[in-house]
Design a protein around this motif. Structure first.
Motif, PDB file in Angstrom:
ATOM      1  N   HIS A   7      25.205  -0.502 -25.062  1.00  0.00           N
ATOM      2  CA  HIS A   7      24.435  -1.340 -25.969  1.00  0.00           C
ATOM      3  C   HIS A   7      23.638  -0.521 -26.979  1.00  0.00           C
ATOM      4  CE1 HIS A   7      24.869  -3.938 -22.264  1.00  0.00           C
ATOM      5  NE2 HIS A   7      25.489  -4.627 -23.189  1.00  0.00           N
ATOM      6  N   ALA A  11      24.184  -0.931 -30.962  1.00  0.00           N
ATOM      7  CA  ALA A  11      23.053  -1.264 -31.832  1.00  0.00           C
ATOM      8  C   ALA A  11      22.868  -0.208 -32.918  1.00  0.00           C
ATOM      9  CB  ALA A  11      21.779  -1.411 -31.003  1.00  0.00           C
ATOM     10  N   VAL A  39      30.333  -3.673 -35.841  1.00  0.00           N
ATOM     11  CA  VAL A  39      30.597  -3.980 -34.433  1.00  0.00           C
ATOM     12  C   VAL A  39      32.073  -3.770 -34.123  1.00  0.00           C
ATOM     13  CG1 VAL A  39      30.624  -5.782 -32.665  1.00  0.00           C
ATOM     14  CG2 VAL A  39      28.663  -5.580 -34.196  1.00  0.00           C
ATOM     15  N   PHE A  80      30.954 -12.513 -29.122  1.00  0.00           N
ATOM     16  CA  PHE A  80      29.677 -12.248 -29.787  1.00  0.00           C
ATOM     17  C   PHE A  80      29.371 -13.351 -30.783  1.00  0.00           C
ATOM     18  CE2 PHE A  80      30.523  -7.919 -28.439  1.00  0.00           C
ATOM     19  CZ  PHE A  80      29.281  -7.319 -28.330  1.00  0.00           C
ATOM     20  N   PHE A  82      26.510 -13.580 -34.100  1.00  0.00           N
ATOM     21  CA  PHE A  82      25.618 -12.730 -34.871  1.00  0.00           C
ATOM     22  C   PHE A  82      24.678 -13.554 -35.752  1.00  0.00           C
ATOM     23  CE2 PHE A  82      29.736 -10.283 -34.750  1.00  0.00           C
ATOM     24  CZ  PHE A  82      29.354  -9.405 -33.754  1.00  0.00           C
ATOM     25  N   TYR A 118      27.499 -12.232 -25.807  1.00  0.00           N
ATOM     26  CA  TYR A 118      26.304 -11.591 -26.362  1.00  0.00           C
ATOM     27  C   TYR A 118      25.855 -12.281 -27.648  1.00  0.00           C
ATOM     28  CZ  TYR A 118      27.545  -7.709 -23.256  1.00  0.00           C
ATOM     29  OH  TYR A 118      27.859  -6.950 -22.158  1.00  0.00           O
ATOM     30  N   LEU A 120      23.566 -11.299 -30.905  1.00  0.00           N
ATOM     31  CA  LEU A 120      22.989 -10.146 -31.598  1.00  0.00           C
ATOM     32  C   LEU A 120      22.325 -10.618 -32.878  1.00  0.00           C
ATOM     33  CD1 LEU A 120      24.813  -6.747 -32.255  1.00  0.00           C
ATOM     34  CD2 LEU A 120      23.564  -7.901 -34.076  1.00  0.00           C
ATOM     35  N   CYS A 122      19.621  -9.231 -36.165  1.00  0.00           N
ATOM     36  CA  CYS A 122      18.948  -8.090 -36.776  1.00  0.00           C
ATOM     37  C   CYS A 122      18.399  -8.490 -38.140  1.00  0.00           C
ATOM     38  CB  CYS A 122      19.884  -6.898 -36.897  1.00  0.00           C
ATOM     39  SG  CYS A 122      21.347  -7.184 -37.904  1.00  0.00           S
ATOM     40  N   ILE A 225      16.844  -4.577 -34.386  1.00  0.00           N
ATOM     41  CA  ILE A 225      17.959  -5.314 -33.808  1.00  0.00           C
ATOM     42  C   ILE A 225      17.657  -5.681 -32.363  1.00  0.00           C
ATOM     43  CG2 ILE A 225      19.120  -3.175 -33.098  1.00  0.00           C
ATOM     44  CD1 ILE A 225      21.792  -4.537 -33.680  1.00  0.00           C
ATOM     45  N   ILE A 227      19.721  -7.485 -28.837  1.00  0.00           N
ATOM     46  CA  ILE A 227      20.962  -7.970 -28.244  1.00  0.00           C
ATOM     47  C   ILE A 227      20.633  -8.615 -26.903  1.00  0.00           C
ATOM     48  CG2 ILE A 227      23.304  -7.413 -27.482  1.00  0.00           C
ATOM     49  CD1 ILE A 227      23.134  -4.835 -29.141  1.00  0.00           C
ATOM     50  N   GLU A 229      22.346 -10.823 -23.585  1.00  0.00           N
ATOM     51  CA  GLU A 229      23.543 -11.284 -22.891  1.00  0.00           C
ATOM     52  C   GLU A 229      23.290 -12.682 -22.352  1.00  0.00           C
ATOM     53  OE1 GLU A 229      26.671 -10.004 -19.325  1.00  0.00           O
ATOM     54  OE2 GLU A 229      24.871  -8.796 -19.680  1.00  0.00           O
TER      55      GLU A 229
END
Length: 232
Positions: A7, A11, A39, A80, A82, A118, A120, A122, A225, A227, A229
């Protein structure tokens, strides 16, 4: 040996790529869709072959819905979602709804054949802090100017302490702050033909990475950022 996501490395790949794009004056291309590229590059070089990585992957359960990124390695299916914080976007009701939708989409992915999921997010450090971690509440004219209050809205859903604690989001009996988000999800989301969309009791999230605020950094507009789970 099965390769697992690091991770911290993931990141770092995102942050340094975004900082480079910002440094060369191309901020206009940065949005949540652009996060897919660093990613995907990290995954291709560290985890799996590029043909195993899919962008805008059709959700296995929800009708006409997709996941931002999907890959499969050694029989493990990972997805994922985002988000990129820009111009205070995450303070708006519409974006709060989109974040909530992302978390529930990932939960239903896990319930329907997925193995890892996940979320994510940012953005520039000030945006990350003041439009996501602590959202300033408009001034109350009846209080002294020095008094500042914040809404920790997203802390209903996401933990910001690096102690591996799981955050449980109550869906069956939601807090009044996000009850409307639950209602809207189940109003507008439909299952694929032949399937039934039952309301879940709860969603669980776990922080796996949160970058620190670089107060004295020489990097202009450095980014942060997080992340999380989604677990079941």
């Amino acid at each position: 040996m099965k390769k697992e996501i690091n991770h911290t490395h993931l990141a770092s790949s995102v942050i340094w790529w975004l900082n480079y794009i910002s440094a060369v004056g191309r901020d206009y291309i940065i949005n949540e869709s652009s996060i897919k590229y660093p990613v995907a590059e990290y995954l291709e070089k560290s985890i799996c072959e590029k043909d195993k990585i899919k962008l805008e992957f059709n959700h296995p359960f929800l009708y006409k819905r997709s996941l931002d990124l999907f890959y499969e390695k050694d029989g493990t299916k990972t997805a994922f979602e985002f988000k990129y914080i820009k111009n205070g976007s995450t303070t708006k009701p519409s974006e709060k709804q989109r974040v909530f939708n992302d978390l529930l989409r990932l939960h239903y992915f896990l319930e329907n054949g997925g193995d890892k999921a996940y979320f994510l997010i940012c953005g520039k450090k000030d945006e990350f802090k003041h439009s996501f971690m602590e959202i300033p509440i408009p001034d109350d004219k009846s209080k002294p100017i020095s008094t500042k209050t914040f809404s920790k809205f997203y802390q209903h859903w996401l933990d910001f302490e690096d102690d591996k604690t799981e955050k449980e989001i109550d869906i069956k009996n939601p807090h009044s702050d996000y009850e409307g988000n639950c209602d809207k999800f189940y109003k507008f989301y439909k299952p694929k033909k032949g399937k039934v969309l039952n309301k879940v009791d709860c969603i669980k999230t776990k922080l796996v990475f949160l970058s620190q605020e670089l107060v004295d950094s020489k990097i202009p507009e450095n980014l942060r950022i997080g992340i999380w789970e989604i677990v079941i």
